[in-house]
Structures are given as structure tokens and as C-alpha cells.
Motif scaffolding. Structure first.
Motif: not given
Length: 549
Positions: A384-406
């Protein structure tokens, strides 16, 4: 953030030469086209066929079957009736793309492979403009009809072939009487006025800074539908059918609203409110039985600020955490009032804890959701490629946190719990303070990632040209980037995504790559073109997913 236009996102100075991996045939071209546009194209064709069918049926009927009105009014009545049929057809469809619970169900089922759910709001807007076009045709045609009737040489034909009554002196009604004293004419004019209000407040330049105005005026659709139903019962040249076409959509929307009303009335606790740099407010909330997936969004309401105002925000917390959080950029009236309520002293850091009620005794917050979004499909891909611009990073915050916990769970148990083999994360921001939002998260991700090498973090600061421009390198420990504090160095200027796509296409030939983006439309357009370009010219398939921003 500020994006100056499409030319600002010409992502490379010179495009690298694409490596042709496979010969181009009709099959490979169709297969590549289907990746990002196939389902959309099928639905567009079905929509157009349906529209053409209802127009053709109405035009044929009033031209060749029910000939009385045509013999008096000629093609003006044909255009009036075919445009009415087109309006009815589109009004039957316009509510379907905003049935959020229904769309979330589709996204979670096998139907998501065939229904372009990510384009729902785009469909809603396009259908609305089609309604506007045929409304103009309808109004113009009827004004022509009214003038013909007023000046028609044989008043008896007006009564016999149109069913209109003559006055005491045997004269037909005037154009003014037909337009302003009949049920059909009066309701039609008022409905047109309601449309002007709804459309003018829905344009982006009004909607973004004055969302409350847009929200309230857009709910005038109930008045609009009621007026058009009454308009049909005016029996002007045709029987009323509008109500039968729109009834299923109205019932579905009513059920949707009841579900959301019941769900949104449940108690919500504001566990923590934190003000971040760059005018961003983080809310951490707790609500029983609130279950969500990575990348989903919710609607937030603060009765003290606006009892009927519900605003959508992407969930920034992970499903593994004990709370649900959102990060809100303070723009517009509603967000400004919420910030003043929670942070009257205008300070940074924690500004509120464990709040249940507002100063007037009403609930401090209410939340409704969760609802499906494009980013929740991330775990369908291995790369996957996750691309966020400015505040657009918020959906990827959830994803990155979940990846961290996993990752941490996988390290502890030894069992593989992550379908993703490689995730490339790109964060593009203008201000260096923006990187403070999730610095702790990103640092923890890098530390967890050392053993598995799943994540590759890339941060871009577009307002600087070099590390010396940052000005605070001594504050960061050695071996870490002076801007982000990450082991991976920050990049300066805009990313060269075309080179990045080429590298990934070379590295992962014959594989499916999920590309997920949240940010400005101009940047989205550029990335979408790159996905199509590299999918068609290499053996790698890039599936593009965009969050509405």
C-alpha cells in the motif's frame, strides 16, 4: 495548507522513461482501465441508458400517442414533458448516494467490487446538476407553452385538447394566470426558488467557510420534494407520477435518519481535548458500543454550539484503543465556536478532561457512526501507498496506529496478524509545526518497525528548501531528523511521485498496489493520473482510493 493550482503539482521536472513490461492488447487495455474506472463506467452507461429511456418514452408519447397537446403547442409541450420525466428519474436517484448506512453496508460486502462507493458524493452532485439543467429546459418550455395558449387563434382547441377552462368571455387563460395562479405554476416557481437557495449554498466557496448555512439550506430538499409532488397534482398536460418514483428513496432516507437519530442520542464522554499547533483540535471521546474500523469517519454534534448541526470527521484513533478520537482543523463558524467553548484561554496542550455536559447542561458532544470510507479497504492489499497532505493525514493516523498495535502483538505472540507486507507512508505538509501532531506515534512506529521492516515513512516539508532553514536542529538528538525527530530524514519541497511510482512498479511487478490519498483535489487529480498511467504501461496495478476532503 495552500495549493496554488494544478501546475503546482507537476510532480517531476522531467518524467522518467516508463519501462514497458507487457505488450498492449485490447484485453490488457480493458483490464487496466477496469482497475480504476471500470465499475464507474458501467454505472455511468446504465444511468445514461435509463435517462435516455425515460426521455424517449415521454417524447414518443406526447408526440405520437397523446397528440392533443402537440397539435396546439407543438414541440414545446414535448420538451416540457420529456424534461419533467428526466427530473423525475434523477430525483428518484439523488438521495441514494447520501444513504450513509446503506453505503457502509455495501462497502463491507462483496458488492464493493462492483459499486463505486467512493464516488457517491460525486454522483450526488452530478445528478443534482442534471436536475438543474432539465429544470431550466422545463421552465423555458412551459413559458413558451403559456405564451402560445394566451395568443392561440382557436380558443375552443385550448379547452378540447388541453383541458383548460376558458373565461366568461370565451378567452383562454393568460400566461401570467397559468404561471402564478394555478397549482402547477405556483408550486413550480417556488420549487425553482428553493433550488436556487440549495445550489448557491452548496458551492465549495460557500460550503466550506459557512457549513452551517449549507447544512440547513440543503435540508430544504424536503420542501422541494413536497412542492414537486404538489406540482404534479396540478395536472398540467399530464398525470402525477413524481410521488411514486421518489417514494422508495424518501422512505429509505427516513429510515436512515431515524437510525442516526437513535444512535446519536447515546451518551458520549469527552475524555480529553488537546490543542495542537497549526490550529488543530484533538478530541478523545468514549461511547459504549461504538465499534469502528481503520479509516472510517463519524459525525460530531455539540448541542451547545448548534443543536441540529452534525459535522463529518475522520476517526484518527485505532480500533485497538479504548477511545475514539478526531483531529479537527479550525476553519469556519462551527469549529471556531467549538474551540472557544473548550479553549477559552487560547492555550496549547490539554484544555479539557472528562467532560459530560456543556455550561447549559446539554451533552458536551454527541457522535453518530461509524461510516465506511475509502481507507478502510487498506487491508485488502499486501502493498500500500498512504499519502496524506496536511490535515489529510488523519485517516492514516488510525491505520498507522493499528499497524503499530498489530506489529507489537505479532512480536509478542509470533503469529502473523498483518496482511500488509509493505506500507509506504507519505506525509506532505507546509508548516514544520504540522509534524508535531503524530511525532510520538511515528517514532514508536519506527521503533516497532525495526524488526519487521513493514513501514517506510516519508515526510515532505514544502515550505523549506534545506535542513538549515528549519532552525532548531540542536534540539533533536543525534541520528534523528532535525524537523520530524524520525530516523528517516525529511524531504524538502514537493514530492516527485512519478519517480516513486516507477520505482514501486519496478520493485513489485505483477502485483496489486493500493494507493490511498486524503488531501486537496488538485493533488488527488495528479495521483489519479499516475495510477492510471503506470497501471496501463506496466504490469503493476495501482488501485486508487480517495478520501473526500
Amino acid at each position: 495548507m495552500s495549493w496554488s493550482g494544478e501546475n503546482a503539482w507537476k510532480l517531476t521536472k522531467r518524467s522518467p522513461e516508463l519501462k514497458e513490461v507487457r505488450p498492449k492488447t485490447i484485453w490488457t487495455s480493458l483490464n487496466s482501465y477496469w482497475v480504476n474506472d471500470g465499475a464507474k463506467a458501467v454505472w455511468i452507461v446504465l444511468y445514461i441508458l435509463g435517462l435516455v429511456a425515460v426521455i424517449a418514452e415521454s417524447a414518443t408519447y406526447y408526440r405520437f400517442v397523446h397528440k392533443g397537446p402537440y397539435e396546439v403547442l407543438s414541440y414545446a409541450v414535448v420538451f416540457a414533458r420529456l424534461s419533467a420525466a428526466a427530473i423525475t428519474y434523477n430525483c428518484a436517484l439523488v438521495l441514494l448516494p447520501v444513504l450513509r448506512n446503506f453505503l457502509s453496508w455495501i462497502r463491507g460486502s462483496w458488492l464493493s467490487d462492483f459499486v463505486p462507493v467512493d464516488k457517491a458524493i460525486v454522483w450526488h452532485k452530478k445528478i443534482a446538476w442534471v436536475i438543474a439543467f432539465f429544470t431550466l429546459v422545463h421552465i423555458t418550455s412551459h413559458y413558451v407553452n403559456f405564451l402560445i395558449i394566451e395568443n392561440f387563434a382557436s380558443p375552443s382547441d385550448i379547452e378540447d385538447k388541453l383541458g383548460l377552462s376558458l373565461d366568461a368571455e370565451g378567452r383562454p387563460p393568460t400566461a401570467w394566470q397559468l404561471g402564478w395562479t394555478t397549482v402547477a405554476g405556483t408550486t413550480g416557481h417556488i420549487a425553482a426558488l428553493v433550488m436556487v437557495i440549495m445550489y448557491s449554498t452548496a458551492v465549495e466557496s460557500v460550503r466550506r467557510p459557512m457549513f452551517e448555512l449549507f447544512w440547513f439550506s440543503h435540508h430544504l430538499f424536503v420542501v422541494f420534494f413536497g412542492l414537486i409532488i404538489g406540482h404534479g397534482f396540478g395536472y398540467l398536460f399530464g398525470a402525477p407520477v413524481f410521488w411514486a418514483w421518489v417514494l422508495p428513496g424518501l422512505v429509505a432516507y427516513l429510515v436512515e435518519r431515524i437510525v442516526r437519530l437513535v444512535r446519536g442520542s447515546q451518551t458520549t464522554i469527552l475524555h480529553l481535548a488537546v490543542v495542537h499547533p497549526s490550529n488543530v483540535l484533538e478530541l478523545q471521546m468514549q461511547k459504549s458500543n461504538f465499534r469502528f474500523k481503520c479509516g472510517q469517519y463519524l459525525f460530531l454534534n455539540c448541542p451547545y454550539v448548534g443543536a441540529q448541526e452534525w459535522h463529518p470527521f475522520t476517526i484518527s484513533s485505532a480500533p485497538e484503543e479504548e477511545y475514539v478520537s478526531v483531529h479537527i482543523r479550525i476553519v469556519g463558524d462551527w469549529t471556531g465556536k467549538l474551540m472557544r467553548l473548550l479553549n477559552p484561554e487560547k492555550k496549547l496542550g490539554v484544555v479539557a478532561e472528562d467532560m459530560l455536559t456543556a455550561p447549559d447542561g446539554s451533552p458536551i458532544l454527541r457522535i453518530d457512526g461509524p461510516f465506511g470510507a475509502a481507507s478502510e479497504d487498506i487491508f485488502k492489499f499486501e502493498i500500500v501507498m498512504l499519502i496524506g497532505a496536511g490535515i489529510g493525514v488523519t485517516p492514516f493516523a488510525s491505520i498507522l496506529k493499528s499497524i503499530r498495535y498489530r506489529v507489537e502483538a505479532q512480536q509478542a505472540s509470533g503469529e502473523i496478524d498483518i496482511p500488509i507486507q509493505k506500507a509506504f507512508f507519505y506525509w506532505v505538509a507546509r508548516e514544520k509545526n504540522s509534524f508535531e501532531w503524530f511525532l510520538e506515534l511515528l517514532c514508536a512506529l519506527e521503533d516497532s518497525n525495526d524488526h519487521l521492516n513493514i513501514l517506510e515513512l516519508n515526510t515532505y516539508l514544502t515550505s523549506l528548501t534545506s535542513a538549515r532553514d528549519a532552525g532548531f536542529g540542536e534540539e533533536i538528538e543525534a541520528g534523528r531528523d532535525p524537523i520530524t525527530g524520525l530516523k528517516s530524514g525529511a524531504h524538502y519541497g514537493r514530492p516527485k511521485f512519478e519517480e516513486t511510482f516507477q520505482q514501486i512498479a519496478d520493485q513489485y511487478q505483477d502485483q496489486r498496489i493500493g494507493v490511498f490519498f486524503c488531501g486537496p483535489a488538485v493533488m488527488s487529480k495528479a495521483l489519479y493520473k499516475l495510477c492510471r498511467k503506470f497501471t496501463s504501461r506496466t504490469s503493476t496495478k495501482f488501485y486508487y482510493h480517495k478520501e473526500n476532503f
